[in-house]
Design a protein around this motif. Structure first.
Motif, PDB file in Angstrom:
ATOM      1  N   ARG A 116     -18.510 106.555  65.633  1.00 21.96           N
ATOM      2  CA  ARG A 116     -19.088 107.889  65.829  1.00 21.96           C
ATOM      3  C   ARG A 116     -18.974 108.732  64.554  1.00 21.96           C
ATOM      4  N   CYS A 119     -21.437 107.453  61.979  1.00 23.31           N
ATOM      5  CA  CYS A 119     -22.815 107.856  62.298  1.00 23.31           C
ATOM      6  C   CYS A 119     -23.033 109.334  62.000  1.00 23.31           C
ATOM      7  N   GLU A 120     -22.025 110.134  62.289  1.00 21.93           N
ATOM      8  CA  GLU A 120     -22.141 111.573  62.041  1.00 21.93           C
ATOM      9  C   GLU A 120     -22.268 111.855  60.540  1.00 21.93           C
ATOM     10  N   GLY A 122     -23.346 109.695  58.323  1.00 20.14           N
ATOM     11  CA  GLY A 122     -24.653 109.168  57.925  1.00 20.14           C
ATOM     12  C   GLY A 122     -25.760 110.170  58.174  1.00 20.14           C
ATOM     13  N   ARG A 123     -25.730 110.806  59.357  1.00 18.68           N
ATOM     14  CA  ARG A 123     -26.756 111.804  59.687  1.00 18.68           C
ATOM     15  C   ARG A 123     -26.661 113.020  58.756  1.00 18.68           C
ATOM     16  N   VAL A 136     -25.400 101.956  59.185  1.00 17.94           N
ATOM     17  CA  VAL A 136     -23.945 102.100  59.260  1.00 17.94           C
ATOM     18  C   VAL A 136     -23.386 100.701  59.496  1.00 17.94           C
ATOM     19  N   ALA A 169     -24.803 105.191  68.206  1.00 17.68           N
ATOM     20  CA  ALA A 169     -25.780 105.191  67.105  1.00 17.68           C
ATOM     21  C   ALA A 169     -27.079 105.871  67.526  1.00 17.68           C
ATOM     22  N   TYR A 172     -27.224 109.603  67.168  1.00 17.17           N
ATOM     23  CA  TYR A 172     -27.353 110.110  65.797  1.00 17.17           C
ATOM     24  C   TYR A 172     -28.578 109.554  65.083  1.00 17.17           C
ATOM     25  N   GLU A 174     -29.128 106.496  64.198  1.00 15.54           N
ATOM     26  CA  GLU A 174     -28.678 105.555  63.183  1.00 15.54           C
ATOM     27  C   GLU A 174     -28.835 104.128  63.693  1.00 15.54           C
ATOM     28  N   ARG A 175     -28.823 103.177  62.766  1.00 16.47           N
ATOM     29  CA  ARG A 175     -28.780 101.757  63.128  1.00 16.47           C
ATOM     30  C   ARG A 175     -27.476 101.169  62.591  1.00 16.47           C
ATOM     31  N   LEU A 176     -26.918 100.253  63.339  1.00 15.59           N
ATOM     32  CA  LEU A 176     -25.688  99.576  62.955  1.00 15.59           C
ATOM     33  C   LEU A 176     -26.026  98.174  62.448  1.00 15.59           C
ATOM     34  N   ARG A 205     -30.972  99.027  67.597  1.00 10.64           N
ATOM     35  CA  ARG A 205     -29.770  99.763  67.162  1.00 10.64           C
ATOM     36  C   ARG A 205     -28.757  98.887  66.448  1.00 10.64           C
TER      37      ARG A 205
END
Length: 350
Positions: A116, A119-120, A122-123, A136, A169, A172, A174-176, A205
């Motif tokens: 988390r 991701c935060e 990253g955003r 991420v 993810a 936010y 995002e992709r992991l 994701r």
């Protein structure tokens, strides 16, 4: 004619070699993020330079608990050198505040907390305009020995943890990417990795991060002899057999690949602590290197018909555990940039 006609995929350097394996002796202290950025920005080949860096969300580079002010400063340091940020590595391992994805509820919660936070960050870096693309990066943070104690149960638990990570993810946008590194349980062989990705079943994701050094060892089955494609004493002069093996490997994993590391490997294992039995990164021109970097990258960056895939908007050099005296030499980074350009020239686009 421009000898380097392509602008994609963008060419990134990795910041984490300044931290991974550093600080254990006086000769190899941690190399600061600022110094890594300076070394990256200084490299130049045929008038071309690195486009960006991939970063490690761990102190002393960037704290996973970085404030908005901290991140603004990082963004400015990167931007002022004409660079972007791409992939960020979430520190999901126990020593950095995380825990095993196959562990009990507390460990899993710690793992997901780090996802988390990653991701935060990253955003926020996207919102600061310094991160146009990237994922991420995670892994299972589960040593292979622990995984083998109960493979079925542990694989199922990791899959459930990764599913929860996918939900985070999505919050936010995002992709992991799960890194294919043989020292992590459930990801220690190519078949286990495919099985895990399929069990999670969220390709929008969660995808795969292919590192040329680490995935080469998938062929030899170091931690999973039953999944070996090549014998341990393989003759690396046999290019035809190596190509066949890489085709089999990448046929299975390429559909999941969303992040790509250019690297060199001498087909031996190396590691310390939790990173036991992992791929040895070599310099691109190492005489013991078993990879023809631009040729072998094709298996990951082109489809079955030989057409260029445009999935990875950037590619990153990964070279961990080089001595500091090697990392401080400008020619080291020029040679690496040259190898990166050879991949972009062969498999790039505009």
């Amino acid at each position: 004619m421009n000898q380097h006609p392509h602008t994609y995929p963008k060419l990134h350097n990795a910041a984490w070699p300044g931290v991974v394996g550093k600080g254990d002796d006086d000769e190899n202290p941690v190399i600061s993020l600022v110094e890594i950025l300076d070394l990256t920005a200084a490299a130049e080949v045929d008038g071309r330079k690195f486009d960006g860096v991939d970063i490690f969300l761990s102190e002393p580079h960037i704290s996973i608990d970085a404030t908005d002010e901290d991140l603004e400063q990082v963004a400015e340091e990167v931007r002022s050198r004409g660079l972007d940020i791409g992939t960020v590595v979430a520190p999901v391992w126990t020593p950095t505040g995380g825990g095993s994805a196959a562990g009990g509820p507390e460990e899993v919660e710690a793992f997901l907390t780090q996802v988390r936070k990653g991701c935060e960050i990253g955003r926020k870096l996207r919102q600061l305009g310094v991160r146009p693309h990237g994922v991420v990066r995670i892994d299972s943070a589960t040593p292979t020995a622990q995984w083998f104690e109960d493979p079925e149960k542990n694989q199922s638990t990791i899959a459930d943890t990764f599913k929860a990570a996918c939900d985070i993810a999505e919050e936010y946008d995002e992709r992991l990417a799960a890194e294919g590194e043989i020292c992590w349980g459930g990801m220690h062989s190519w078949k286990a990795m495919v099985d895990l990705l399929e069990k999670v079943g969220h390709p929008e994701r969660l995808g795969f991060q292919a590192d040329m050094a680490h995935t080469l060892l998938y062929l030899l089955g170091y931690n999973a002899p039953e999944d070996a494609i090549l014998p341990r004493d393989f003759d690396w002069q046999n290019e035809e057999k190596k190509t066949e093996a890489l085709r089999e490997l990448t046929h299975a994993l390429r559909p999941w690949t969303i992040d790509f590391h250019v690297a060199q490997n001498d087909a031996t294992v190396h590691g310390t602590g939790s990173h036991d039995k992992t791929g040895r990164h070599c310099l691109p021109n190492d005489p013991n290197g078993k990879l023809n970097i631009p040729v072998d990258a094709a298996h990951w960056l082109r489809d079955e018909h030989g057409d260029v895939l445009q999935v990875c908007k950037h590619i990153c050099w990964d070279g961990c555990m080089f001595p500091n005296d090697v990392m401080h030499q400008p020619e080291t980074w020029n040679d690496i940039l040259s190898a990166m350009l050879s991949v972009q020239d062969a498999h790039g686009w505009n």
